[in-house]
Design an enzyme around this catalytic site. Structure first.
Site, PDB file in Angstrom:
ATOM      1  N   LYS A  40       1.043  -1.223   0.046  1.00  0.00           N
ATOM      2  CA  LYS A  40       0.017  -0.106  -0.013  1.00  0.00           C
ATOM      3  C   LYS A  40       0.977   1.186   0.176  1.00  0.00           C
ATOM      4  CE  LYS A  40      -4.240  -1.661   0.384  1.00  0.00           C
ATOM      5  NZ  LYS A  40      -5.161  -1.306  -0.688  1.00  0.00           N
ATOM      6  N   ASP A  95      -0.470  -0.861  -4.772  1.00  0.00           N
ATOM      7  CA  ASP A  95      -1.862  -0.068  -4.710  1.00  0.00           C
ATOM      8  C   ASP A  95      -1.676   1.267  -4.023  1.00  0.00           C
ATOM      9  OD1 ASP A  95      -4.536   0.458  -4.726  1.00  0.00           O
ATOM     10  OD2 ASP A  95      -5.178  -1.259  -3.482  1.00  0.00           O
ATOM     11  N   ASP A 132      -9.163  -0.413  -9.772  1.00  0.00           N
ATOM     12  CA  ASP A 132      -9.912  -0.885  -8.592  1.00  0.00           C
ATOM     13  C   ASP A 132     -11.104   0.257  -8.149  1.00  0.00           C
ATOM     14  OD1 ASP A 132     -11.158  -1.607  -5.849  1.00  0.00           O
ATOM     15  OD2 ASP A 132      -8.985  -1.834  -5.068  1.00  0.00           O
TER      16      ASP A 132
HETATM   17 MG    MG Z   1      -7.170  -1.527  -4.387  1.00  0.00          MG
END
Ligand code: MG
Length: 370
Positions: free
Chosen positions: A163, A191, A243
């Site tokens: 992340k 991400d 996403d």
């Molecule tokens: Mg995501």
């Protein structure tokens, strides 16, 4: 078989460590558990984990919507008639996908239990034998993220989802630090959770990261910026995943039209449950886009529902459903063989719900009978 009553529980799932992503820090995970009882005495469980940053739904709004609108609308209906159930829910309220997912998942659990088969059997049958479990690294200092990755490799993990998405130059250092620590064989996905905002920042960052051999880059730009995704995809060489931008059928149509990503992250909470997730998967498959099933960090109930979908379709090439591994207490007993997951062959979602823990984690609840 008819839906007789629906219990709704607003719970908080305790996390072992805080979960830190670009737009939020979670100390625990607020969730809504739905328990549907039928006239023949069967019980099915569903879950809604709302993410206000992604669908505009909150824990409180989801509870209210289920209590006053969706639960009364589906009582008396046959829980196995999914096309009809979604039509009823869609007529009752626009969008609100997490709330609808709770009803959808509980009905699939019921349908599987009624027929004595796992949910994946209702979705085309089992295709995948097992999936590797990816470890998610929360945002932290570059050295701390690298150290944690190293520790997790010793536990057996061979892929990481990093992340990032705070300060772009620190993010570049985070990714370089983890890659340097784990070596070239380990899979790294990144991400950004929209944190790099636009295509210019993203392209600048990726020029420094192209040689790090990332599996893919997920949602670097603002969710609605499909043109930004198109530009990043054209000017960089790392596979691109959408996403937050990909929620419903309309989004998938635009993504396909613009060829705005190589991969999509489908989540039951963004699209309204198992039934619409299967429709999205079919759309992606026809357009040659690879899929992943992800989650909003859900308990055993929502996570099992996601796995049932992922295991049944070839187009799903990865899963990121690690909620149950992050909680110190869970309402269900979904089993992981870290670093893999293999589903069992029990009916419905294939899990037991511990009613005592459910009560313990509940902050408020209600029963709807009409
Ligand atoms: Mg995501």
């Amino acid at each position: 078989m008819k839906i007789k009553e629906i219990d709704i529980y607003a719970i908080r799932l305790p996390l072992i460590d805080p979960f830190i992503i670009s737009y939020h820090t979670y100390d625990d995970m607020p969730s809504i558990i739905v328990k549907i009882t039928t006239d023949d005495g069967l019980v099915g469980y569903g879950e809604a984990v709302a993410d206000e940053h992604v669908t505009g739904e909150t824990w409180e709004s989801t509870y209210a919507l289920l209590k006053y609108t969706l639960a009364p609308a589906v009582i008396g209906e046959n829980p196995m008639e999914f096309e009809r159930l979604h039509e009823i829910m869609n007529k009752a309220v626009y969008q609100a996908p997490a709330a609808k997912a709770a009803i959808d998942i509980a009905c699939y659990d019921l349908a599987g239990k009624k027929l004595g088969v796992p949910v994946y059997q209702l979705l085309g049958g089992r295709y995948h034998e097992k999936f590797p479990v990816t470890h998610v690294l929360s945002i932290g200092k570059p050295t701390d993220m690298a150290e944690e990755a190293k520790r997790r490799i010793q536990e057996g993990y061979s892929s990481f989802k990093m992340k990032v998405g705070t300060d772009v130059q620190v993010d570049v250092k985070r990714i370089q630090a983890v890659r340097a620590k784990v070596g070239e064989e380990i899979a790294i996905r990144v991400d950004v959770n929209q944190g790099w905002k636009n295509s210019a920042t993203t392209i600048m960052a990726m020029r420094q990261l192209e040689k790090e051999g990332l599996d893919w880059l997920e949602q670097p730009v603002i969710a609605d910026d499909f043109n930004g995704m198109v530009e990043v995809k054209a000017k960089t060489s790392t596979p691109l995943m959408m996403d937050e931008g990909l929620r419903n059928f309309r989004d998938m149509r635009e993504l396909i039209e613009k060829q705005a990503a190589h991969k999509v992250n489908i989540k039951l909470m963004k699209c309204g449950g198992i039934y619409p997730a299967m429709k999205l998967a079919h759309m992606a498959e026809m357009a040659g886009i690879e899929c992943q099933i992800g989650s909003m960090v859900e308990s055993s109930i929502g996570s099992s529902a996601g796995f049932q979908v992922a295991f049944s379709k070839k187009v799903f090439t990865s899963v990121e459903l690690t909620g149950p591994l992050k909680f110190s207490k869970d309402v269900g007993n979904l089993h992981y063989d870290v670093p893999f997951i293999q589903l069992n062959e029990r009916p419905g979602l294939g899990i037991d719900v511990d009613e005592k823990i459910l009560q313990e984690l509940t902050e408020f609840s209600t029963k709807v009978t009409k």
